[in-house]
Motif scaffolding. Structure first.
Motif, short mmCIF file in Angstrom:
data_model
loop_
_atom_site.label_atom_id
_atom_site.label_comp_id
_atom_site.label_asym_id
_atom_site.label_seq_id
_atom_site.Cartn_x
_atom_site.Cartn_y
_atom_site.Cartn_z
N SER A 77 0.29 8.14 0.11
CA SER A 77 -0.76 8.01 1.12
C SER A 77 -1.08 6.54 1.28
N PHE A 78 -1.50 6.17 2.48
CA PHE A 78 -1.81 4.77 2.75
C PHE A 78 -3.23 4.42 2.32
N HIS A 79 -4.02 5.46 1.96
CA HIS A 79 -5.46 5.24 1.75
C HIS A 79 -5.80 4.03 0.87
N LEU A 80 -5.37 4.05 -0.39
CA LEU A 80 -5.74 2.96 -1.30
C LEU A 80 -5.05 1.65 -0.96
N HIS A 81 -3.80 1.73 -0.46
CA HIS A 81 -3.14 0.50 -0.01
C HIS A 81 -3.96 -0.11 1.12
N GLY A 82 -4.49 0.76 1.97
CA GLY A 82 -5.32 0.32 3.09
C GLY A 82 -6.61 -0.32 2.61
N VAL A 83 -7.25 0.31 1.60
CA VAL A 83 -8.52 -0.23 1.08
C VAL A 83 -8.27 -1.62 0.50
N ILE A 84 -7.30 -1.72 -0.42
CA ILE A 84 -7.07 -3.00 -1.11
C ILE A 84 -6.52 -4.04 -0.13
N PRO B 10 -13.42 6.14 5.32
CA PRO B 10 -12.01 5.79 5.52
C PRO B 10 -11.71 4.38 5.00
N TRP B 11 -10.42 4.10 4.79
CA TRP B 11 -10.03 2.81 4.22
C TRP B 11 -10.48 1.64 5.08
N TYR B 12 -10.47 1.82 6.41
CA TYR B 12 -10.80 0.68 7.28
C TYR B 12 -12.29 0.39 7.33
N VAL B 13 -13.09 1.24 6.67
CA VAL B 13 -14.51 0.92 6.50
C VAL B 13 -14.70 0.32 5.11
N ALA B 14 -14.17 1.02 4.09
CA ALA B 14 -14.37 0.61 2.69
C ALA B 14 -13.71 -0.74 2.40
N GLY B 15 -12.46 -0.92 2.85
CA GLY B 15 -11.72 -2.14 2.52
C GLY B 15 -12.42 -3.40 3.02
N PRO B 16 -12.71 -3.49 4.33
CA PRO B 16 -13.41 -4.68 4.83
C PRO B 16 -14.75 -4.92 4.14
#
Lengths: 180, 187
Positions: A77-84, B10-16
């Motif tokens: 999944s891209f989720h954690l790669h996306g977060v970091i 979602p990642w695009y909220v948490a990451g930034p």
């Protein structure tokens, strides 16, 4: 406005490669002042609030999930790669802007980020990194998430934190004999 | 509003949001985002045992970071209790569920596999290796590498540091080794 290039070799030479990363990113002359400011009760409260925000993000984005860490290491999944990754892009852009515009701290100190010291073949980074990765995948949490999970009620991870303290202590005990 | 922020982010909220912590700490007080230093401060505060690595003023240099760590525990409490998701299941990729099922994980509820990561699981060998062993390697590796995920993968890469890139590659080498060799063996 004074812009100091953090890549300057003089800065590099002053840093002991065996030292832990210095957390104070201002020129030497400003360090004592910065410590005084950081330890004022109001500042400590703000740092605490930064922590609350970070802990909340870790939980709500499921970075604290052992299963999500597995998903990341399996590239399912891209989720954690996306977060970091997006955290890195935002942080890198911000740091570049801070350097380019010579932005100072709110107390007026110039910001000077200490470079990470590279010696020889960089043994400490790849070997230390591998050890850290082994731990990260086993317990499914890095230091921030470990504390967020304990705060949220996963009390068994107190044992993992005790293990992490033992690991830190072991490094301190053997570090003169370890290749860096 | 509460309902809206209680959903998984979602990642695009948490990451930034995580990314903005780096400039926020720099501008607020010239601080570098990096949480594993706290483990060093905690050792220095409790059992320094005359080791040179622990001989420094942890209160003066590290109290701000320890406060941040305490805040993380509060944030964890809020996120997992007051703002807990209405849907408690984590929507993992089906491939991950299958792969983990194959190596012996059956309980996918909550944030940790409670068969192993729980007080009861601690009495089993896999549980002990994962919790105590995992914790040990996290602490040892973070100090050896000079940083953890926040210090290297976020702060270090943000400052375009090659050492941090090497450390992050190391994180993945170690993590892949555990995922594909150690976990299938011990579970």
């Amino acid at each position: 406005m004074q812009v100091i290039d953090s890549q300057e070799p003089e800065v590099l030479a002053e840093l002991d490669p065996l030292e832990c990363i210095d957390t104070e990113q201002v020129p030497e002359a400003y360090k004592e002042k910065a410590y005084d400011e950081a330890n004022a009760p109001g500042s400590l409260l703000v740092y605490g609030l930064f922590g609350v925000l970070f802990g909340l993000i870790l939980v709500k984005s499921e970075v604290v999930s052992w299963f999500r860490i597995q998903e990341m290491f399996r590239f399912h999944s891209f989720h954690l790669h996306g977060v970091i990754g997006s955290a890195g892009v935002v942080a890198a852009t911000s740091v570049a802007l801070i350097k380019k515009l010579g932005i100072k701290t709110i107390h007026g100190e110039p910001i000077q980020i200490a470079p990470k010291v590279w010696t020889g073949i960089g043994t400490r980074y790849w070997l230390g990194g591998i050890f850290f990765g082994i731990g990260w995948a086993l317990v499914g949490a890095c230091p921030g998430p470990l504390f967020a999970l304990v705060g949220g009620g996963v009390s068994v991870l107190i044992v993992a934190i005790a293990g992490a303290l033992a690991g830190t202590w072991t490094y301190a005990f053997f570090r003169h004999r370890l290749p860096h | 509003m509460i309902e809206f922020i209680s959903q998984p982010w979602p990642w695009y909220v948490a990451g930034p949001l995580i990314g903005f912590i780096v400039p926020a700490l720099l501008i607020f007080g010239g601080k570098q985002f990096g949480l594993s230093s706290n483990l060093r401060h905690m050792c220095a505060a409790t059992i320094p045992a005359r080791l040179d690595f622990f001989r420094y003023d942890w209160r003066r240099t590290g109290l701000w970071n320890l406060m941040m760590l305490a805040g993380i525990m509060v944030g964890g409490f809020i996120g997992m209790n007051l703002l807990a998701s209405p849907d408690p299941d984590i929507h993992l990729s089906a491939k991950t569920v299958t792969a983990l099922g194959d190596i012996g994980v059956s309980d996918f509820s909550g944030f940790v596999p409670t068969e192993f990561v729980s007080w009861k699981g601690l009495a089993t060998l896999p549980g002990l290796i994962m919790v105590l062993g995992g914790g040990f390697f996290v602490g040892f590796g973070a100090r050896y590498a000079g940083g953890c995920t926040s210090g290297h993968a976020i702060s270090g890469l943000a400052n375009l540091q090659v050492p941090s890139l090497v450390a992050v590659l190391g994180f993945f080498v170690g993590g892949l080794f555990v995922t594909f060799v150690v976990l299938p063996f011990i579970l």
